[in-house]
Design a protein around this motif. Sequence first.
Motif, PDB file in Angstrom:
ATOM      1  N   GLY A 154      -4.778 -22.217  19.516  1.00  0.00           N
ATOM      2  CA  GLY A 154      -4.737 -20.786  19.479  1.00  0.00           C
ATOM      3  C   GLY A 154      -4.451 -20.058  20.921  1.00  0.00           C
ATOM      4  N   HIS A 155      -4.573 -20.727  22.061  1.00  0.00           N
ATOM      5  CA  HIS A 155      -4.222 -20.056  23.219  1.00  0.00           C
ATOM      6  C   HIS A 155      -2.889 -20.268  23.711  1.00  0.00           C
ATOM      7  N   PRO A 156      -2.066 -18.872  23.670  1.00  0.00           N
ATOM      8  CA  PRO A 156      -0.419 -19.017  24.050  1.00  0.00           C
ATOM      9  C   PRO A 156      -0.206 -20.009  25.161  1.00  0.00           C
ATOM     10  N   ALA A 157       1.053 -20.799  25.249  1.00  0.00           N
ATOM     11  CA  ALA A 157       1.526 -21.457  26.227  1.00  0.00           C
ATOM     12  C   ALA A 157       1.935 -20.474  27.254  1.00  0.00           C
ATOM     13  N   ASP A 158       2.528 -20.965  28.302  1.00  0.00           N
ATOM     14  CA  ASP A 158       2.745 -20.319  29.596  1.00  0.00           C
ATOM     15  C   ASP A 158       4.469 -19.905  29.279  1.00  0.00           C
ATOM     16  N   TRP A 159       4.509 -19.041  28.333  1.00  0.00           N
ATOM     17  CA  TRP A 159       6.046 -18.712  27.825  1.00  0.00           C
ATOM     18  C   TRP A 159       7.028 -18.305  28.990  1.00  0.00           C
ATOM     19  N   ASP A 160       6.498 -17.331  29.886  1.00  0.00           N
ATOM     20  CA  ASP A 160       7.469 -16.814  30.902  1.00  0.00           C
ATOM     21  C   ASP A 160       8.108 -18.112  31.648  1.00  0.00           C
ATOM     22  N   ALA A 161       6.957 -19.046  32.035  1.00  0.00           N
ATOM     23  CA  ALA A 161       7.590 -20.256  32.534  1.00  0.00           C
ATOM     24  C   ALA A 161       8.468 -21.139  31.668  1.00  0.00           C
ATOM     25  N   ILE A 162       7.978 -21.325  30.358  1.00  0.00           N
ATOM     26  CA  ILE A 162       8.956 -22.219  29.869  1.00  0.00           C
ATOM     27  C   ILE A 162      10.148 -21.691  29.337  1.00  0.00           C
ATOM     28  N   LEU A 163      10.360 -20.232  29.135  1.00  0.00           N
ATOM     29  CA  LEU A 163      11.562 -19.684  28.977  1.00  0.00           C
ATOM     30  C   LEU A 163      12.620 -19.540  29.946  1.00  0.00           C
ATOM     31  N   ASP A 164      11.872 -19.441  31.167  1.00  0.00           N
ATOM     32  CA  ASP A 164      12.569 -19.217  32.324  1.00  0.00           C
ATOM     33  C   ASP A 164      13.306 -20.943  32.579  1.00  0.00           C
ATOM     34  N   LEU A 165      12.459 -21.770  32.531  1.00  0.00           N
ATOM     35  CA  LEU A 165      12.988 -23.210  32.700  1.00  0.00           C
ATOM     36  C   LEU A 165      14.010 -23.366  31.628  1.00  0.00           C
ATOM     37  N   ALA A 166      13.805 -23.165  30.428  1.00  0.00           N
ATOM     38  CA  ALA A 166      14.853 -23.525  29.159  1.00  0.00           C
ATOM     39  C   ALA A 166      16.022 -22.579  29.685  1.00  0.00           C
ATOM     40  N   ARG A 167      16.001 -21.445  29.944  1.00  0.00           N
ATOM     41  CA  ARG A 167      17.184 -20.612  30.424  1.00  0.00           C
ATOM     42  C   ARG A 167      18.164 -21.397  31.542  1.00  0.00           C
ATOM     43  N   ARG A 168      17.314 -21.789  32.768  1.00  0.00           N
ATOM     44  CA  ARG A 168      18.099 -22.241  33.636  1.00  0.00           C
ATOM     45  C   ARG A 168      18.764 -23.455  33.334  1.00  0.00           C
ATOM     46  N   HIS A 169      18.348 -24.371  32.307  1.00  0.00           N
ATOM     47  CA  HIS A 169      18.960 -25.558  32.229  1.00  0.00           C
ATOM     48  C   HIS A 169      19.505 -25.541  30.531  1.00  0.00           C
ATOM     49  N   GLY A 170      19.544 -24.426  29.811  1.00  0.00           N
ATOM     50  CA  GLY A 170      20.319 -24.424  29.066  1.00  0.00           C
ATOM     51  C   GLY A 170      19.617 -25.119  27.959  1.00  0.00           C
ATOM     52  N   LEU A 171      18.333 -25.202  27.830  1.00  0.00           N
ATOM     53  CA  LEU A 171      17.643 -25.770  26.584  1.00  0.00           C
ATOM     54  C   LEU A 171      17.151 -24.842  25.618  1.00  0.00           C
ATOM     55  N   ALA A 172      17.215 -25.366  24.178  1.00  0.00           N
ATOM     56  CA  ALA A 172      16.334 -24.762  23.378  1.00  0.00           C
ATOM     57  C   ALA A 172      14.897 -24.644  23.521  1.00  0.00           C
ATOM     58  N   ALA A 173      14.195 -23.596  22.917  1.00  0.00           N
ATOM     59  CA  ALA A 173      12.820 -23.561  23.249  1.00  0.00           C
ATOM     60  C   ALA A 173      12.402 -23.335  21.625  1.00  0.00           C
ATOM     61  N   ILE A 174      11.313 -24.269  21.405  1.00  0.00           N
ATOM     62  CA  ILE A 174      10.645 -24.094  19.830  1.00  0.00           C
ATOM     63  C   ILE A 174       9.294 -23.841  20.259  1.00  0.00           C
ATOM     64  N   ASP A 175       8.471 -22.694  19.229  1.00  0.00           N
ATOM     65  CA  ASP A 175       7.362 -22.669  19.425  1.00  0.00           C
ATOM     66  C   ASP A 175       6.688 -23.263  18.291  1.00  0.00           C
ATOM     67  N   ASP A 176       5.692 -24.329  18.494  1.00  0.00           N
ATOM     68  CA  ASP A 176       4.799 -24.727  17.428  1.00  0.00           C
ATOM     69  C   ASP A 176       3.618 -23.950  17.678  1.00  0.00           C
ATOM     70  N   SER A 177       3.494 -22.770  16.819  1.00  0.00           N
ATOM     71  CA  SER A 177       2.665 -21.774  16.806  1.00  0.00           C
ATOM     72  C   SER A 177       1.602 -22.102  15.536  1.00  0.00           C
ATOM     73  N   CYS A 178       1.577 -23.296  15.201  1.00  0.00           N
ATOM     74  CA  CYS A 178       0.819 -23.591  13.919  1.00  0.00           C
ATOM     75  C   CYS A 178      -0.688 -23.283  14.270  1.00  0.00           C
ATOM     76  N   GLU A 179      -1.121 -23.215  15.529  1.00  0.00           N
ATOM     77  CA  GLU A 179      -2.560 -22.987  15.413  1.00  0.00           C
ATOM     78  C   GLU A 179      -2.764 -21.745  15.999  1.00  0.00           C
ATOM     79  N   ALA A 180      -1.896 -20.840  16.112  1.00  0.00           N
ATOM     80  CA  ALA A 180      -1.979 -19.682  16.720  1.00  0.00           C
ATOM     81  C   ALA A 180      -1.351 -18.168  16.348  1.00  0.00           C
ATOM     82  N   LEU A 181      -1.350 -18.239  14.952  1.00  0.00           N
ATOM     83  CA  LEU A 181      -0.886 -17.092  14.176  1.00  0.00           C
ATOM     84  C   LEU A 181      -1.869 -15.874  14.831  1.00  0.00           C
ATOM     85  N   GLY A 182      -1.333 -14.962  14.932  1.00  0.00           N
ATOM     86  CA  GLY A 182      -2.092 -13.635  15.399  1.00  0.00           C
ATOM     87  C   GLY A 182      -2.208 -13.657  16.903  1.00  0.00           C
TER      88      GLY A 182
END
Length: 376
Positions: A133-161
């Motif tokens: 339920g603790h958010p991942a480091d989304w700024d870093a993840i999305l920044d890396l995804a953007r730079r390399h043209g990767l899709a990002a998927i959020d498994d938020s199955c433990e983190a609703l809210g």
Amino acid sequence: MREDPISMSSPDIEEEDIRAVLGVLPTGRLSIGPKLEEFERGVAEWVGTRHAVGVSSGTAALHLIVKALGLGPGDEVLVPSFTFAASVNAILYERATPVFVDIEPQTFNLDPEDLASKVGERTRAILAVDVFGHPADWDAILDLARRHGLAAIDDSCEALGAEYRGTRLGRFGAAAAFAFYPNKQITTGEGGMIVTDDADLARVARSLRNQGRSEMGAWLEHERLGYNYRMDEMSAALGASQFRRLPVHLERRDRVARMYGERLAQEDLVLAPAALPWVRPSWFVYVVTLAPGLDRDPIMREMERRGIPVRAYFSPIHLQPYIRREIALECVALPVTEDIARRTVALPFHNRLTEGEVDRVVRALREAIARSDGKR
Ligand SMILES: *Cc1c(COP(=O)(O)O)cnc(C)c1O
């Protein structure tokens, strides 16, 4: 005097939930009906995404996201090993290759540095998990995804809210998955949901959950190979009813986490979980980290002996028998994952845990550690 047993987890079911489920039965609409639409609309509006697609489990939600993104053989997906098996299985169902990434010791989430170092020629996506339920480091993840043209998927199955820098989880990446198993923040019994702003992804996911039918086509016209991943109306009615109380559930969970935190602050050999200042966690389980050098398993056994249920959350996926058999992992080095996984203990955690029960758990933990520490 024998004390009442303490539950590891427990769904929070009220009279209104029971009425909601029973209300479905006389209507004759037991699948694909108004309750699912109501539940989906509620979650999409609250998270702030255009679409929500309810399915039969969180695993199904992840699988359909992976499939709808077109990931398949030859594609590498970066994923933590310190997670529940479903995160990795969703990749394996499509014959894509999971590439395991190490975690940060404080949040147990993907380590951005190790993540960046594992991007290669074949990397197509990052499947990040908001662990416990603790958010991942989304700024870093999305920044890396953007730079390399990767899709990002959020498994938020433990983190609703949960929120990351003021934004609710579910809006990060191409799509996110929520889960409603009975130990999650809200439950449908079994169930999950995809949230996304991508109309095509939502349309394909709706088709895939319903045997590959198109929304407009005839009932026996199948556009693609699909699944039966539908959420039935009784589950959806329970979900919609539970979802109306999500803020209450989150508050109750905050309260229990606070009670644990206050008591554990005085323990030298136990590190309580702590959220980074810019996130709002949504407590899923309450996992403490034992000091290095303590032998966890006898401590857990001693707690169980005292009637306190505990779990070794998580057991790393790269060490599971089916993964070791099927994937060549000779060069996988995940030192933080392996160290943390040997030292973490999930304590009993649910909405209605009382102050007295938290006291009993913490006392048992302290005494179990003292006993084991004395034997070193
Ligand atoms: C609960 C969970 C899921 C989905 O589980 P289901 O039992 O299929 O609903 C997926 N990933 C993580 C990390 C989970 O904790």
